[in-house]
Write an enzyme that holds these catalytic residues in place. Structure first.
Site, PDB file in Angstrom:
ATOM      1  N   ASP A  93      11.402   5.003 -40.032  1.00 11.84           N
ATOM      2  CA  ASP A  93      12.570   4.138 -40.170  1.00 11.84           C
ATOM      3  C   ASP A  93      13.444   4.261 -38.928  1.00 11.84           C
ATOM      4  O   ASP A  93      12.942   4.567 -37.853  1.00 11.84           O
ATOM      5  CB  ASP A  93      13.325   4.491 -41.460  1.00 11.84           C
ATOM      6  CG  ASP A  93      14.019   3.277 -42.051  1.00 11.84           C
ATOM      7  OD1 ASP A  93      15.035   2.834 -41.484  1.00 11.84           O
ATOM      8  OD2 ASP A  93      13.539   2.752 -43.070  1.00 11.84           O
ATOM      9  N   HIS A 118      20.347   3.052 -41.904  1.00 12.18           N
ATOM     10  CA  HIS A 118      19.261   2.621 -42.777  1.00 12.18           C
ATOM     11  C   HIS A 118      18.286   3.774 -43.047  1.00 12.18           C
ATOM     12  O   HIS A 118      17.912   4.044 -44.181  1.00 12.18           O
ATOM     13  CB  HIS A 118      18.525   1.435 -42.132  1.00 12.18           C
ATOM     14  CG  HIS A 118      17.519   0.777 -43.012  1.00 12.18           C
ATOM     15  ND1 HIS A 118      16.168   1.075 -42.947  1.00 12.18           N
ATOM     16  CD2 HIS A 118      17.651  -0.155 -43.983  1.00 12.18           C
ATOM     17  CE1 HIS A 118      15.525   0.337 -43.836  1.00 12.18           C
ATOM     18  NE2 HIS A 118      16.400  -0.424 -44.479  1.00 12.18           N
ATOM     19  N   SER A 177      13.945  -2.148 -49.449  1.00 10.88           N
ATOM     20  CA  SER A 177      14.069  -0.911 -48.663  1.00 10.88           C
ATOM     21  C   SER A 177      14.452   0.267 -49.537  1.00 10.88           C
ATOM     22  O   SER A 177      14.007   1.382 -49.310  1.00 10.88           O
ATOM     23  CB  SER A 177      15.192  -1.062 -47.621  1.00 10.88           C
ATOM     24  OG  SER A 177      14.700  -1.545 -46.416  1.00 10.88           O
TER      25      SER A 177
END
Ligand SMILES: *[C@@H]1O[C@H](CO)[C@@H](O)[C@H](O)[C@H]1NC(C)=O
Length: 767
Positions: free
Chosen positions: A158, A214, A526
């Site tokens: 990620d 994120h 996600s």
């Protein structure tokens, strides 16, 4: 309730799975590190291509240096004019090839070189969070870095990780690391990782540290340490914790496809058990197919080596054909709600009450209510710009979701003098509130489409007023689980007819780690993905200990899918954003039920060679096969071709083509089940069909007897059209359930039959 299910998974027996051995990871920096982030001459640098090449016979057993040397021989020169090396990475295991900076002409010239197979531009990865980060503003002042012991190793590919976050504050010293671990830690200021973040690395950045948040968020969902929250609404949340708080994390920071492929290679070499990817390659209108998809390619190599790859189903829903990461060796995860509502009540001047959601705890009374977009002015409807709109000063302002972030909308409202904002779902987003903005300066209340329309209607009255007040967070706001509009929907465009997504996990308003020590709410597939990665990590270790079976990715996925739940808390079928029953193209096998997945009874296993046969079954030619498996694979022998519908998948999707040219009114699908319990067992088939008319389904045999562990039994399912054939294409959905005689196990598979009747039916997918 779902969170309780997750908590129920924390088995003490998992803590002792690893026995420490060898020394800690070396501290050499990653190779081929090129300073992309400061590339001042970015404009004149040629782009990166990933180039796949066929090794000549004399290099088949060559070492990596020799192979890299050969890779360099394809380059027109070793460096760019600036002196920067052309070679970005020479792949060792995950692809026969390399990534390098090249112009289109240079790639063209390469095409004639001996061994060249294909080249593909490096592309940026797309994080699958729907709505931009909205900060809750929780900055806990106390933290207790409790070490929850050891577990599986989850590789998270990620945007990196904030290693200072309390969710990842393990014990500092880890010496020696868990058995089989060969990774490294490359944080700039900390020489070693801890027993939560085992490793962290990157290819072309300066550090594995997360900028956007994120990566921290998804890593926290997978394996964040439990951390008690302290602010007001957070008190109601209680504790933030990952799905597998005892698991290790190994972090790979990647922002483009060449980095992602490198990350998978590293994760394989490092010894992770699960790879979690909450990103996708850019989704194209006309996808060339699985073979051109870097995630699919890397995942196949990982799965071949026994590593489960869990990926987001993407956020392109609710249109059909929006699912991504849909190769049959990947576990594809869609998003669902989990019944938690941050309740906030709007009481209208006429006495009517509407339930919204907000992180705010502010109360207000008798405020004017206004919808600036009443005249259909786009800027005003979306609160992009309120300069030309009605006066909103001192009022509660209604804005539709979409286009710009809700934080920006709130800023516009505040600047125009608004005292609070009501964020109302568009029709597309429907009944599910999946965007609850954080602390943005004024209270923001999110409402669903129907309530929003009601409010807008009421706001036509110039005297419209509203009272606002928070109410306790509820954890059973039904119906749940439900599929939000964004969650990617089947049918797949690329996989030849495998039902996707596979499974749903919590992906709406999920609280987890963010950069700078915050906890934030985010929504997206996600967020659903690392829930499944954490659950799978625990399952993989638990199941391989509890049974004598050599557990592989297909078995773990089967256990998760065949025990999934397809009904909601009200015992009705799972619904979607419209409030109606969700299609199997939205829910796959249903919502994950971790406790049941620990004892599946039977599983659908898939030997890796079947994936290769499946690729042949897709009709792939030599180049496509090479692109996928890095070797020449001749699909000509019929034995090597497996019809995608016949892959031993835990779900069934069938296309019955009854157009005049083909006329197959019936199809037989075969599957094989393997027992994962040592005692003999007997199972009986049960069928449920959503629409009984027109379709007959028969299972044979109707009972299966297993003598014990790893005993296999095959069965056929025959789907036949019956009665009058209608004029329109249609789908039939249902479930096949194998129920054990002692009723302890139900092994459930969804099935979906597409009946093509109209001539042009092939074009059913959106172009
Ligand atoms: C059942 O099938 C699996 C392959 O899917 C195989 O590994 C296993 O050995 C088989 N069991 C027996 C008893 O042959």
């Amino acid at each position: 309730m779902l969170q309780l299910m997750l908590w129920g998974l924390m088995l003490p027996s998992l803590l002792s799975t690893f026995t420490p051995s060898t020394s800690s990871g070396q501290l050499l920096p990653p190779r081929s590190r090129i300073g992309d982030e400061v590339g001042a001459h970015a404009a004149v640098r040629p782009p990166i291509y990933m180039v796949q090449v066929r090794k000549p016979a004399h290099l088949l057993s060559a070492g990596p240096e020799e192979v890299e040397e050969w890779h360099r021989s394809f380059l027109p020169s070793p460096t760019l004019d600036s002196g920067e090396p052309r070679m970005v990475i020479s792949y060792k295991t995950v692809m026969s090839g390399f990534a390098a900076r090249l112009t289109a002409e240079q790639v063209k010239a390469m095409e004639t070189m001996e061994g060249f197979v294909r080249a593909q531009l490096d592309e940026e990865l797309i994080p699958q969070t729907t709505y931009s980060p909205d900060f809750l503003g929780l900055r806990p002042d106390v933290w207790d870095a409790a070490n929850r012991g050891k577990g599986a190793i989850i590789g998270v590919i990620d945007s990196g990780i904030d290693y200072n976050h309390m969710s990842f504050a393990g014990n500092e010293i880890l010496c020696p690391p868990p058995e089989g671990w060969k990774g490294s830690c490359y944080f700039e200021r900390r020489p070693a990782c801890n027993d939560k973040i085992l490793g962290a690395t990157y290819l072309r950045m300066f550090s594995p540290t997360d900028n956007g948040g994120h990566g921290s968020h998804v890593a926290g969902i997978a394996a964040g340490l439990p951390y008690p929250l302290t602010s007001i609404r957070a008190d109601e949340f209680g504790t933030a914790s990952g799905a597998a708080p005892d698991a290790y994390l190994s972090i790979y920071r990647a922002s483009s496809t060449c980095e992602l492929l490198w990350s998978i290679e590293r994760a394989i070499e490092d010894g992770v058990h699960i790879i979690s990817i909450s990103m996708s390659t850019p989704v194209r209108q006309l996808s060339p197919g699985l073979y051109a998809n870097v995630i699919a390619k890397g995942a196949l190599e990982a799965v071949r080596r026994g590593i489960l790859v869990v990926c987001a189903a993407c956020n392109g829903g609710p249109s059909p054909g929006t699912v991504c990461n849909d190769a049959p060796w990947i576990m594809t995860v869609g998003a669902s709600t989990m019944g938690r509502a941050l309740n906030y009540v709007l009481r209208l001047g006429n006495g009517q009450e509407i339930q919204g959601e907000s992180v705010s705890v502010e109360k207000m009374s008798k405020k004017g209510l206004v919808f600036p977009g009443a005249n259909d002015e786009e800027d005003a409807r979306l609160c992009r710009n309120l300069e030309a709109a009605v006066n909103v000063a001192g009022k509660v302002v209604m804005c539709y979701t979409g286009d710009i972030t809700s934080a920006k909308k709130a800023e516009v409202v505040k600047d125009a003098g608004g005292v609070a904002m009501i964020l109302t779902n568009t029709q597309r987003r429907g009944s599910i509130v999946a965007e609850v903005p954080g602390d943005v300066g004024i209270p923001v209340v999110a409402v669903n489409y129907a309530d929003g329309e009601l409010l807008i209607n009421y706001a036509r009255n110039p005297e419209a007023i509203v009272d606002l007040r928070p109410e306790a967070i509820s954890f059973d706001a039904g119906p749940f689980p439900a599929v939000p509009s964004f969650s990617g929907r089947g049918p797949s465009r690329d996989n030849g007819g495998i039902l996707k997504p596979d499974i749903l996990g919590p992906g709406v308003n999920i609280l987890s780690a963010a950069a700078q020590g915050e906890f934030v709410l985010k929504s997206g597939t996600s967020m659903a993905t690392p829930h499944l990665s954490g659950i799978a990590a625990i399952l993989k270790l638990y199941l391989s200990k509890e049974t004598g079976i050599g557990w592989n990715p297909a078995i773990v996925r089967s256990a998760i899918m065949t025990t999934a739940v397809s009904s909601n808390n009200e015992d009705d079928p799972i619904t979607d954003e419209t409030g109606d029953r969700a299609s199997l193209f939205a829910i796959g096998a249903g919502h994950v039920h971790p406790a049941a997945a620990m004892d599946p009874g039977l599983v659908y296993d898939i030997p890796v060679v079947d994936y290769v046969r499946y690729l042949c079954g897709l009709g792939y030619g030599d180049e496509e096969m090479f692109a996928m498996v890095d070797r020449t694979f001749n699909c000509n022998s019929p034995r090597l071709r497996l019809d995608p519908e016949q892959l031993n998948y835990p779900s069934i999707m069938v296309t019955l083509d009854v157009r005049p040219t083909s006329k197959s009114k019936s199809k037989t699908i075969s599957r094989t089940l393997m027992s994962v319990v040592s005692k003999p067992s007997k199972y009986t088939a049960e069928l449920s069909l959503r629409t009984q008319r027109r379709m007959a389904v028969r299972v044979s045999p109707e009972t299966l007897q297993f003598s014990g562990l790893s005993d296999n039994r095959s069965f056929d399912v025959v789907f036949s059209l019956c009665g009058q054939i209608p004029h329109e294409d249609f789908d039939v959905e249902g479930h096949l359930r194998w129920v054990s005689d002692d009723k302890k196990h139900t092994v459930s598979s969804p099935f979906l039959v597409r009946v093509l009747i109209k001539q042009a039916s092939q074009d059913r997918l959106p172009a």
